[in-house]
Design a protein around this motif. Structure first.
Motif, PDB file in Angstrom:
ATOM      1  N   GLY A 550      18.182   7.259  25.995  1.00  0.00           N
ATOM      2  CA  GLY A 550      16.651   7.055  25.593  1.00  0.00           C
ATOM      3  C   GLY A 550      16.250   6.404  24.289  1.00  0.00           C
ATOM      4  N   GLY A 551      17.197   6.801  23.469  1.00  0.00           N
ATOM      5  CA  GLY A 551      16.670   7.272  21.955  1.00  0.00           C
ATOM      6  C   GLY A 551      17.327   6.289  20.849  1.00  0.00           C
ATOM      7  N   HIS A 552      17.646   6.082  19.988  1.00  0.00           N
ATOM      8  CA  HIS A 552      18.471   5.523  19.371  1.00  0.00           C
ATOM      9  C   HIS A 552      19.354   5.927  17.478  1.00  0.00           C
ATOM     10  CE1 HIS A 552      14.499   4.182  18.147  1.00  0.00           C
ATOM     11  NE2 HIS A 552      15.586   3.438  16.330  1.00  0.00           N
ATOM     12  N   VAL A 553      19.647   5.379  17.216  1.00  0.00           N
ATOM     13  CA  VAL A 553      20.012   5.975  15.513  1.00  0.00           C
ATOM     14  C   VAL A 553      19.646   4.564  14.535  1.00  0.00           C
ATOM     15  CG1 VAL A 553      23.073   5.235  16.622  1.00  0.00           C
ATOM     16  CG2 VAL A 553      22.034   7.002  14.640  1.00  0.00           C
ATOM     17  N   GLU A 554      19.274   5.221  13.727  1.00  0.00           N
ATOM     18  CA  GLU A 554      19.720   4.178  12.087  1.00  0.00           C
ATOM     19  C   GLU A 554      19.894   5.021  11.144  1.00  0.00           C
ATOM     20  OE1 GLU A 554      16.045   3.637  11.761  1.00  0.00           O
ATOM     21  OE2 GLU A 554      15.537   2.895  13.584  1.00  0.00           O
ATOM     22  N   VAL A 555      20.415   4.017  10.376  1.00  0.00           N
ATOM     23  CA  VAL A 555      20.754   4.563   8.657  1.00  0.00           C
ATOM     24  C   VAL A 555      20.445   3.579   7.984  1.00  0.00           C
ATOM     25  CG1 VAL A 555      22.829   2.438   9.113  1.00  0.00           C
ATOM     26  CG2 VAL A 555      23.123   4.540   7.611  1.00  0.00           C
ATOM     27  N   GLN A 556      20.665   4.296   6.532  1.00  0.00           N
ATOM     28  CA  GLN A 556      19.549   3.419   5.206  1.00  0.00           C
ATOM     29  C   GLN A 556      21.337   3.845   4.821  1.00  0.00           C
ATOM     30  OE1 GLN A 556      16.321   5.266   5.293  1.00  0.00           O
ATOM     31  NE2 GLN A 556      15.090   3.574   4.855  1.00  0.00           N
ATOM     32  N   SER A 557      21.166   3.165   3.696  1.00  0.00           N
ATOM     33  CA  SER A 557      22.637   4.051   2.539  1.00  0.00           C
ATOM     34  C   SER A 557      23.061   2.936   1.696  1.00  0.00           C
ATOM     35  CB  SER A 557      24.643   3.814   3.524  1.00  0.00           C
ATOM     36  OG  SER A 557      25.342   4.381   2.816  1.00  0.00           O
ATOM     37  N   THR A 558      22.843   3.680   0.855  1.00  0.00           N
ATOM     38  CA  THR A 558      23.152   2.495  -0.776  1.00  0.00           C
ATOM     39  C   THR A 558      24.963   2.787  -1.148  1.00  0.00           C
ATOM     40  OG1 THR A 558      20.797   2.638  -1.012  1.00  0.00           O
ATOM     41  CG2 THR A 558      22.742   1.848  -2.777  1.00  0.00           C
ATOM     42  N   VAL A 559      25.829   2.342  -1.344  1.00  0.00           N
ATOM     43  CA  VAL A 559      27.012   2.279  -1.713  1.00  0.00           C
ATOM     44  C   VAL A 559      27.216   3.175  -3.161  1.00  0.00           C
ATOM     45  CG1 VAL A 559      29.295   1.228  -2.292  1.00  0.00           C
ATOM     46  CG2 VAL A 559      27.897   0.564  -0.945  1.00  0.00           C
ATOM     47  N   GLY A 560      27.841   4.489  -2.917  1.00  0.00           N
ATOM     48  CA  GLY A 560      28.427   5.112  -4.662  1.00  0.00           C
ATOM     49  C   GLY A 560      26.408   5.825  -4.992  1.00  0.00           C
ATOM     50  N   VAL A 561      25.593   6.381  -3.295  1.00  0.00           N
ATOM     51  CA  VAL A 561      24.863   6.889  -3.792  1.00  0.00           C
ATOM     52  C   VAL A 561      24.030   7.919  -3.076  1.00  0.00           C
ATOM     53  CG1 VAL A 561      21.789   6.870  -4.812  1.00  0.00           C
ATOM     54  CG2 VAL A 561      23.265   5.081  -4.975  1.00  0.00           C
ATOM     55  N   GLY A 562      24.562   7.535  -1.840  1.00  0.00           N
ATOM     56  CA  GLY A 562      24.481   8.096  -0.229  1.00  0.00           C
ATOM     57  C   GLY A 562      23.703   7.611   0.833  1.00  0.00           C
ATOM     58  N   SER A 563      23.773   7.873   1.757  1.00  0.00           N
ATOM     59  CA  SER A 563      23.118   7.940   2.882  1.00  0.00           C
ATOM     60  C   SER A 563      22.316   9.185   4.002  1.00  0.00           C
ATOM     61  CB  SER A 563      24.251   7.347   4.177  1.00  0.00           C
ATOM     62  OG  SER A 563      25.672   7.053   3.668  1.00  0.00           O
ATOM     63  N   THR A 564      21.443   7.602   4.910  1.00  0.00           N
ATOM     64  CA  THR A 564      20.501   9.041   5.300  1.00  0.00           C
ATOM     65  C   THR A 564      20.557   8.281   6.928  1.00  0.00           C
ATOM     66  OG1 THR A 564      18.712   9.214   3.769  1.00  0.00           O
ATOM     67  CG2 THR A 564      18.095   9.411   5.993  1.00  0.00           C
ATOM     68  N   PHE A 565      21.013   8.933   7.566  1.00  0.00           N
ATOM     69  CA  PHE A 565      21.128   9.303   9.221  1.00  0.00           C
ATOM     70  C   PHE A 565      20.163   9.540   9.817  1.00  0.00           C
ATOM     71  CE2 PHE A 565      25.901   7.724   7.593  1.00  0.00           C
ATOM     72  CZ  PHE A 565      25.729   6.234   8.884  1.00  0.00           C
ATOM     73  N   SER A 566      19.850   8.728  11.208  1.00  0.00           N
ATOM     74  CA  SER A 566      18.747   8.988  11.666  1.00  0.00           C
ATOM     75  C   SER A 566      18.264   8.992  13.061  1.00  0.00           C
ATOM     76  CB  SER A 566      16.495   8.128  10.909  1.00  0.00           C
ATOM     77  OG  SER A 566      16.358   8.216   9.757  1.00  0.00           O
ATOM     78  N   VAL A 567      18.054   9.961  13.909  1.00  0.00           N
ATOM     79  CA  VAL A 567      18.430   9.628  15.480  1.00  0.00           C
ATOM     80  C   VAL A 567      16.916  10.106  15.926  1.00  0.00           C
ATOM     81  CG1 VAL A 567      20.686  10.527  15.891  1.00  0.00           C
ATOM     82  CG2 VAL A 567      19.059  12.238  15.573  1.00  0.00           C
ATOM     83  N   TYR A 568      17.059   9.066  16.277  1.00  0.00           N
ATOM     84  CA  TYR A 568      15.360   9.168  17.345  1.00  0.00           C
ATOM     85  C   TYR A 568      15.755   9.611  18.631  1.00  0.00           C
ATOM     86  CZ  TYR A 568      13.572   6.703  13.235  1.00  0.00           C
ATOM     87  OH  TYR A 568      13.148   5.945  11.774  1.00  0.00           O
TER      88      TYR A 568
END
Lengths: 571, 139
Positions: A550-568
């Protein structure tokens, strides 16, 4: 006298004097009788006093007294009756002739003697008045009013007593009292009637007002008596049904309710009448155009002060559009449910297919590997190591390995599906993160990564521990695997809460990726970086696990800088 | 415990049988190697052997799960119901590619010596011999 012997001269003279005196008295009495001064004499006899009446003294007064309808008598000082009229004799039921000379107090009841003595005493001083019963010779008593006066006859005082029979007066006053009582009763009844009339008027007024309100309502309104019989229908009903109130006032509800809805409606109405509880029904009613429209029928009982139901007031509201929409929604929901079921079935089939396929592919690839080994065993060692065969063997083994790995991953996915139903608990994030970090020690040491974890204040999440571990493992190992070659990997693990979710974020300073194809990122066997060993299954698993819970996952990312994965995680 | 007098391979895949037979032959851990293509053939093969004069020499059976005619599970059931006089002592190891949780759970409840994931390798055979026959192969 002859017996007394010889008398002396003095005695004789004395006797002579006495006789002369008596003669004088007798002569005076005769004069009095002649002149009418007295009309009766009381003579002391050995058996008591006797009265001798004399005619002609004053005949007219005497007649008046004799014949008056009130009792009259004269009493001597010792209470003896000197005279009484016929009326009084009648009152005490004694012959008139026997009355003279009797003691009057013989006619006074015992319990009134004291009262009588008192009256007498007062009367001798002048006059007195009183009321008491007289007792007749036969024992009967009758109430009388007494008026006593002192009269003087020949220097002798006597009491004149007028006796009035008040028993009739008593009756009259009793009747009067009864009449008064009945008048009061009548008054009270009239008052009651007036109150009832007022109440009825008020009730009529209320009923009229109710009718006026019901008449003006934009709904169909009706009333029924406590037995459930219809007593009123407003104009709106006749407008809707097209019936004419004048021509056809007795037409029934039931004829206009849709036959399919009628038994249910009748049943509910009966139950409501019996129980006295509010009625609520939905049924179709035929309109003037012949169309059956859905109506919501509601009715409440109206009760009097004693709590008895006096009538039912009800209304029908047109809910046709609403009902039709509802039916459409229900239909759509049914379709949705059906397609959901179909999707679930397809998913199940797909899982079974993947499972069966991976199983069935395992045997031949194992055989190919075994046969390759057997073949190599048959070949001369120098040939196998030679430049012509060695690359071929290496590539064949590589292909076999890749094939096997793919099958392994497919199997993992189906296993994940099976684990979906495993029990959930409230799981603390911090211990799970610590455990995963222990598993990743070799990778961390190899990359020199710095992990900054701060999840101590996180609320526990409702989740399967195994799945939570899998999610965190995938996110952390990804953060380490896709590190930037030019810098020390730094990974931050944090958490925060929103209204609906507990959110865990894993932020890295790695390669980053284009987020435009977010859906692709989480697809099965999707790989973004060729140079790193990866199955393309990790993020797919993360997404599946989160969504299953019942949750979900989101991602924010910039090539060459890094990624942030968020799990809800759903809270 | 001595080495198994006989090893029975039960699998419907001829290539698997061929490779396993090749492997066991090379390891030379049994006097006799038998092959059956399903549970029914395996029953026949075992009944034909009867208990030997030395009952302490059991037959080692590598049993596949999915087979036509009579599968691994059905074989185990049928074999259990045979009178003891009609069957030799056995050590049965199931071979499977299935990791379906349902199958794994079912296998764990069976009266078998163990189960192995395919393919059969030298290491797995050594392990079985060590565990059930206390046999340590010479290097």
């Amino acid at each position: 006298m002859t017996d007394r012997g010889p008398l002396t001269a003095a005695e004789l003279a004395q006797e002579n004097e006495a006789l002369r005196h008596r003669l004088q008295e007798a002569e005076d009495l005769i004069t009095a009788i002649r002149t009418g001064t007295i009309d009766a004499l009381a003579v002391q006899a050995p058996e008591g006093p006797r009265i001798f009446t004399l005619e002609g003294a004053d005949q007219s007064y005497r007649t008046l007294i004799e014949q008056m309808s009130e009792g009259a008598l004269l009493l001597s000082q010792n209470g003896t009756v000197l005279y009484c009229n016929a009326c009084l004799a009648g009152m005490v039921k004694a012959p008139l002739e026997s009355m003279m000379g009797v003691a009057f107090h013989d006619f006074v009841p015992t319990d009134c003697q004291a009262y009588w003595e008192d009256l007498l005493a007062k009367a001798w001083r002048g006059k007195s008045k009183g009321e008491m019963p007289l007792q007749a010779t036969n024992g009967q008593q009758r109430p009388v009013a007494l008026a006593l006066n002192v009269l003087v006859f020949n220097q002798t005082p006597v009491l004149a007593v007028i006796v009035t029979d008040v028993s009739e007066q008593r009756e009259i006053s009793a009747i009067r009292a009864r009449v008064t009582e009945q008048n009061t009763l009548l008054e009270r009844q009239q008052e009651t009637l007036r109150t009832q009339a007022q109440a009825q008027q008020a009730a009529e007024q209320t009923a009229a007002e109710t009718s006026r309100i019901l008449e003006g309502m934009p709904h169909i309104a009706w009333t029924a008596n406590s037995a459930g019989r219809n007593t009123y229908l407003n104009r709106r009903w006749f407008e809707y049904t097209g019936h004419n109130a004048q021509i056809d006032p007795a037409h029934s509800f039931s004829a206009l309710i849709h036959p399919d809805d009628l038994p249910g409606a009748v049943q509910r109405w009966r139950e409501a009448i019996e129980s006295g509880e509010a009625l609520e029904i939905e049924c179709r009613i035929r309109s003037a155009t012949g169309e059956f429209r859905w109506m919501l029928g509601r009715a409440l009982p109206s009760r009097n002060e004693q709590g008895e139901i006096i009538q039912w007031i009800g209304a029908y509201t047109d809910i046709h559009e609403h009902k039709v929409t509802q039916a459409r929604v229900a239909e759509a929901q049914e379709l949705l449910r059906a397609s959901n079921e179909q999707l679930l079935r397809i998913n199940r089939d797909l899982d079974n297919f993947i499972y069966t396929a991976s199983h069935d592919l395992k045997a031949p690839i194992n055989n190919i590997e075994g046969l390759l080994a057997a073949l190599l065993g048959e070949l001369p060692a120098e040939l196998v190591a030679g430049p012509a065969v060695e690359p071929l063997v290496r590539m064949m083994q590589g292909s076999v390995d890749r094939f096997k790995r793919t099958i392994e991953h497919l199997t993992e996915v189906t296993r994940l599906q099976k684990e979906h139903e495993q029990p959930q608990g409230l799981i603390e994030l911090a211990p799970v993160v610590r455990a995963v970090m222990l598993d990743l020690v070799p990778l961390m040491e190899a990359s020199g990564a710095q992990l900054d974890v701060d999840v101590q204040h996180c609320a526990p999440v409702p989740f399967s521990e195994k799945n939570l571990r899998s999610v965190i493992y995938n996110l952390l190992s990804n953060a380490l695997k896709y590190r930037h070659p030019d810098r020390t990997p730094r990974v931050q693990v944090r958490c925060h809460a929103t209204a609906e979710h507990q959110v865990l974020t894993v932020q890295d300073n790695g390669l980053g990726l284009k987020v435009a194809g977010n859906a692709k990122l989480f697809a099965m066997f999707q790989r973004f970086h060729d140079h790193v060993e990866g199955s393309g299954i990790g993020l797919y698993m993360v997404k599946r696990i989160m969504e299953n819970a019942g949750g979900h996952v989101e991602v924010q990312s910039t090539v060459g800088v890094g990624s942030t994965f968020s799990v809800y995680f759903r809270r | 415990m001595p080495l198994p007098s006989c090893i029975l391979l039960v699998d419907d895949d001829q290539t698997t049988n061929y490779l396993n037979r090749l492997l066991l032959k090379r390891l030379a851990v049994a006097d006799e190697l038998l092959v059956a293509q399903n549970g029914l053939e395996a029953m026949d093969a075992l009944q034909a052997r009867r208990p030997g004069p030395k009952p302490s020499e059991p037959v080692l059976v590598f049993l596949d799960v999915k087979m036509p005619v009579m599968d691994g599970f059905e074989f185990l059931q049928a074999y259990e119901h045979l009178p003891a006089a009609n069957k030799p002592e056995t050590v049965i190891v199931m071979l499977t590619t299935s990791l379906h949780p349902q199958d794994v759970e079912r296998m764990q409840q069976l009266k078998i010596a163990g189960f192995l994931n395919k393919p059969l390798t030298k290491e797995k055979i050594d392990d079985v011999l060590l565990q059930h026959f206390q046999y340590v192969p010479a290097e």
